[in-house]
Structure formats: structure tokens, C-alpha cells
Write a protein that holds these residues in place. Structure first.
Motif, PDB file in Angstrom:
ATOM      1  N   TYR A  35       0.873  -1.285  -0.267  1.00 24.73           N
ATOM      2  CA  TYR A  35       0.019  -0.026  -0.227  1.00 24.73           C
ATOM      3  C   TYR A  35       1.022   1.215  -0.010  1.00 24.73           C
ATOM      4  O   TYR A  35       1.949   1.265   0.194  1.00 24.73           O
ATOM      5  CB  TYR A  35      -0.805   0.021   1.150  1.00 24.73           C
ATOM      6  N   TYR A  44      -3.535   3.947  -0.267  1.00 24.96           N
ATOM      7  CA  TYR A  44      -4.204   3.391  -1.602  1.00 24.96           C
ATOM      8  C   TYR A  44      -3.296   2.085  -1.743  1.00 24.96           C
ATOM      9  O   TYR A  44      -2.282   1.752  -1.719  1.00 24.96           O
ATOM     10  CB  TYR A  44      -3.622   4.398  -2.524  1.00 24.96           C
ATOM     11  N   PRO A  99      -2.800  -0.692  -4.510  1.00 28.81           N
ATOM     12  CA  PRO A  99      -3.052  -1.205  -5.675  1.00 28.81           C
ATOM     13  C   PRO A  99      -3.671  -2.658  -6.004  1.00 28.81           C
ATOM     14  O   PRO A  99      -3.642  -3.364  -5.009  1.00 28.81           O
ATOM     15  CB  PRO A  99      -1.744  -1.008  -6.535  1.00 28.81           C
ATOM     16  N   ALA A 100      -4.304  -2.734  -7.271  1.00 33.28           N
ATOM     17  CA  ALA A 100      -5.010  -3.923  -7.366  1.00 33.28           C
ATOM     18  C   ALA A 100      -3.820  -5.094  -7.321  1.00 33.28           C
ATOM     19  O   ALA A 100      -2.811  -4.998  -7.822  1.00 33.28           O
ATOM     20  CB  ALA A 100      -5.795  -4.001  -8.658  1.00 33.28           C
ATOM     21  N   SER A 134      -8.599  -3.749 -12.603  1.00 35.12           N
ATOM     22  CA  SER A 134      -7.681  -3.114 -12.362  1.00 35.12           C
ATOM     23  C   SER A 134      -7.550  -1.414 -12.500  1.00 35.12           C
ATOM     24  O   SER A 134      -6.979  -0.599 -11.934  1.00 35.12           O
ATOM     25  CB  SER A 134      -6.546  -3.500 -12.755  1.00 35.12           C
ATOM     26  N   THR A 181     -11.712   1.248  -8.898  1.00 37.83           N
ATOM     27  CA  THR A 181     -11.490   1.342  -7.384  1.00 37.83           C
ATOM     28  C   THR A 181     -12.620   1.512  -6.529  1.00 37.83           C
ATOM     29  O   THR A 181     -13.701   2.012  -6.884  1.00 37.83           O
ATOM     30  CB  THR A 181     -10.626   2.779  -7.405  1.00 37.83           C
ATOM     31  N   HIS A 190      -9.650  -6.566  -2.978  1.00 38.52           N
ATOM     32  CA  HIS A 190      -8.132  -6.463  -3.498  1.00 38.52           C
ATOM     33  C   HIS A 190      -7.918  -7.780  -3.990  1.00 38.52           C
ATOM     34  O   HIS A 190      -7.260  -7.641  -5.188  1.00 38.52           O
ATOM     35  CB  HIS A 190      -7.322  -6.122  -2.269  1.00 38.52           C
ATOM     36  N   ASN A 231      -8.532  -1.826  -7.235  1.00 36.45           N
ATOM     37  CA  ASN A 231      -7.663  -0.893  -6.386  1.00 36.45           C
ATOM     38  C   ASN A 231      -8.511  -0.460  -5.222  1.00 36.45           C
ATOM     39  O   ASN A 231     -10.020  -0.428  -5.339  1.00 36.45           O
ATOM     40  CB  ASN A 231      -7.436   0.461  -7.283  1.00 36.45           C
ATOM     41  N   ARG A 258      -5.776   8.609 -10.331  1.00 41.82           N
ATOM     42  CA  ARG A 258      -4.916   7.394 -10.439  1.00 41.82           C
ATOM     43  C   ARG A 258      -5.220   6.537 -11.328  1.00 41.82           C
ATOM     44  O   ARG A 258      -4.839   5.480 -11.505  1.00 41.82           O
ATOM     45  CB  ARG A 258      -4.959   6.767  -8.907  1.00 41.82           C
TER      46      ARG A 258
END
Length: 343
Positions: free
Chosen positions: A77, A95, A97-98, A109, A112, A138, A143, A178
Motif C-alpha cells: 500500500y 491506496y 493497488p490491485a 484493475s 477502485t 483487493h 484498487n 490514479r
């Protein structure tokens, strides 16, 4: 030689009644003054108490963060900061990410999930608990953005969604910046009510999951005051009066009536327990009934569950229904689709 003759009457015979009346007057005045003093004291204490209630309602105790996504479920993260949409506050979050290995990563991906925590909590939302949900989405390739509302910081207070809705919109904008092509909001309690306020102001939210939706209005405010402090009904207008004086924002500014009457442009999955003592289920049910039958919205109403306790009692069903709802929306490139609405 002249002599002055005076008729003398004993003093005790003429002054006694006057002195008695004066004594009674003084006594009555003392009783009236004492009574007025007591009434003034009670009035002052009553006003001070309700001012204190208004103050504490807007400044709940917030526990510090206890973990993070890496410790909780092994996810990498980033510590992130971003402004609210109207630049009124600066927010902090994580945050995630996937997961690159997720089977559906190619599809999700670029999508979010933004979690919207409830009153008195922070991004960890321990009542649910939120780490389980973050791990689930996740692993599906989404995301994830987990952030703290401004009132977690000591210089800010709760505004019932007025400032918080702009903060949530700031989180949505951050997800867009993002690279998110779709953004879904997953809200809890007042975080769910805040999501409904935010959704009045944007088209950038593609769907919402709202667990134990709490919308701050006079009735729900008194409902909670009665549950926690057994306050009489006259307490409601007093707290309502003191709230803007102490906290700088009026409850009349919260668009609760608009929230309850709006047909939203995105599908919403309402989750609520009928034994919820903080957010009466009738409100969530009423908002759901306002949605179009083909909106893709859904209501999961449980008979015996309380506020934000549904996941703990029905983990498998909760995850199946919520992730199924998200995946249905994720695979839809354009307009919302029907998803098991039961009316």
C-alpha cells in the motif's frame, strides 16, 4: 410656666405590627429570591448540559490506527494525501493497488473501491471489520482507497456530511486521478449517509454499497440521544439550537429530505438490520423505494441484526452478495443493469 403635655403610647403597641409585616416581606422576598436562584441555576445547568451534548456529538473519540493493509492481509500500500474537492481540508489514507495476480485484474484493475467509514471511527472501521472487505475486493483485482474523514483530526469536527461529502468527493477524484475508470463507494453508518450526500453532487460514482445507512436529521438525532442518555423530547430542539452556535454548522443545512427523495443515477445496494438502534431501517427502506425498478439497486434487510453487525453474523452471504453486486457493475460498460431487486 407652660407645660407641654404629650400623650405617650408604648412603642411596643404601635411598632410591633409594622415590624412583623416587614419581617414577613423580607422573608417572602428571600424565598422568592432563593426560588428564582434555584430556577436560574437549573436553567443554566440545562442549557450547559445540552450545549455540552452538542459539542461532544460533533467531536467523538477516535481511536488511533492499530494496523495497516500489509500487516492485516499482506497487501502492499501507499500512504497518500489529497484535498477535499472544495479544498476545505487535507485528508490522509492508504491506496492499495490491485493485486496483479487476480484472475479478473485485466477488467477490474482500472476500477477502485473507496471505503467511507462511519461516525466515531477511522479508515480501519473496526466494527465491520473493514480489512476483511478490503482483502476480498483487493483479491478480486480492484484498487482500494481507505481514508480518514477530516474530523479524525483534532482541529475538525463532525458536520453530518456537509464537509465530509466534499471530502469523499475528493477521494473519488483522487481515485480518478490514479486512473480509475469506475469508482464504487462502500459506506458504513454516517459514511453511508455521507455517500448519499456526495452522490447528489457528482456523476463520478458508478455504484454504492451502503451498510447501516445513517442520515443525520432531527428524528435520527433524537433517536440516538434517547438511546444513549435517555434524554426527554425537549432535548432535541435544544441540541439542535446549540449545534450551529458551538460547531459552526446548522443541522438545517444537511439535505436529508433531498437524500430521502432522490432517484440516484447509480445502482445502490442497501444493507440494513431491523434491530438497528442507531439508524432506523425505515429510512434506508424508504430511500430504496425511491429508486427506479430498473436502476439495479437492491435492498438486503435482515430481521435480527443491529447496526454495522451484519457482516459479523453473515460473513459468507455478505461477501457473496456485495462482491457479486460489484462484479455485476464492473462488467457493465455503460448504463446500470438490473441486479436482483426485490420489491
Amino acid at each position: 410656666m407652660e407645660t407641654n403635655s404629650y400623650s405617650t403610647v408604648p412603642v411596643t403597641q404601635t411598632a410591633a405590627p409594622v415590624l412583623k409585616r416587614a419581617s414577613l416581606v423580607r422573608r417572602h422576598r428571600g424565598l422568592v429570591f432563593a426560588l428564582l436562584s434555584i430556577l436560574l441555576l437549573l436553567f443554566s445547568l440545562t442549557m450547559a448540559f445540552h450545549a455540552f451534548v452538542a459539542y461532544t456529538l460533533a467531536r467523538p473519540h477516535i481511536d488511533p490506527l492499530k494496523s495497516n493493509p500489509m500487516k492485516a492481509f499482506g497487501a502492499a500500500y501507499e500512504n497518500v494525501q489529497f484535498p477535499s474537492l472544495n479544498d476545505s481540508s487535507q485528508l490522509s489514507g492508504w491506496y492499495i493497488p490491485a493485486a496483479a495476480t487476480a484472475a479478473t485484474a485485466s477488467e477490474t484493475s482500472r476500477q477502485t473501491i473507496v471505503f467511507s467509514h462511519g461516525y466515531g471511527g477511522n479508515r480501519e472501521e473496526i466494527w465491520v471489520p473493514i480489512y476483511d472487505l478490503a482483502k476480498a475486493v483487493h483479491n478480486l483485482g480492484y484498487n482500494v482507497l481507505m481514508f480518514d474523514y477530516g474530523y479524525v483530526q483534532p482541529q475538525w469536527n463532525v458536520t453530518g456530511g456537509l464537509r465530509e461529502s466534499h471530502e469523499l468527493l475528493g477521494a473519488v477524484q483522487y481515485a480518478k486521478d490514479r486512473g480509475a475508470e469506475k469508482v464504487f463507494v462502500w459506506g458504513f453508518s454516517m459514511g453511508a449517509g455521507t455517500a448519499l450526500q456526495a452522490a447528489l453532487q457528482t456523476k463520478d460514482i458508478d455504484g454504492m454499497i451502503l451498510d447501516s445507512t445513517f442520515v443525520l436529521e432531527p428524528d435520527t438525532l433524537y433517536h440516538n440521544m434517547k438511546q444513549t442518555a435517555h434524554l426527554p423530547e425537549f432535548s432535541q430542539p435544544l441540541v439542535h439550537m446549540f449545534f450551529p452556535l458551538i460547531n459552526g454548522v446548522s443541522l438545517n443545512q444537511i439535505p436529508y429530505q433531498t437524500v430521502k427523495e432522490t432517484q440516484y443515477s447509480m445502482p445502490i445496494f442497501f444493507i440494513h438490520g431491523k434491530q438497528d438502534l442507531k439508524a432506523p431501517y425505515e429510512m434506508a427502506e424508504g430511500i430504496y423505494q425511491q429508486q427506479k425498478s430498473d436502476s439495479g439497486s437492491q435492498l438486503w434487510l435482515l430481521e435480527g441484526d443491529g447496526h454495522e453487525l451484519i457482516y459479523r453474523a453473515h460473513k459468507r452471504a455478505y461477501l457473496q452478495m456485495t462482491t457479486g453486486f460489484l462484479q455485476t457493475l464492473s462488467s457493465t460498460p455503460s448504463a446500470p443493469v438490473k441486479y436482483g431487486s426485490s420489491r
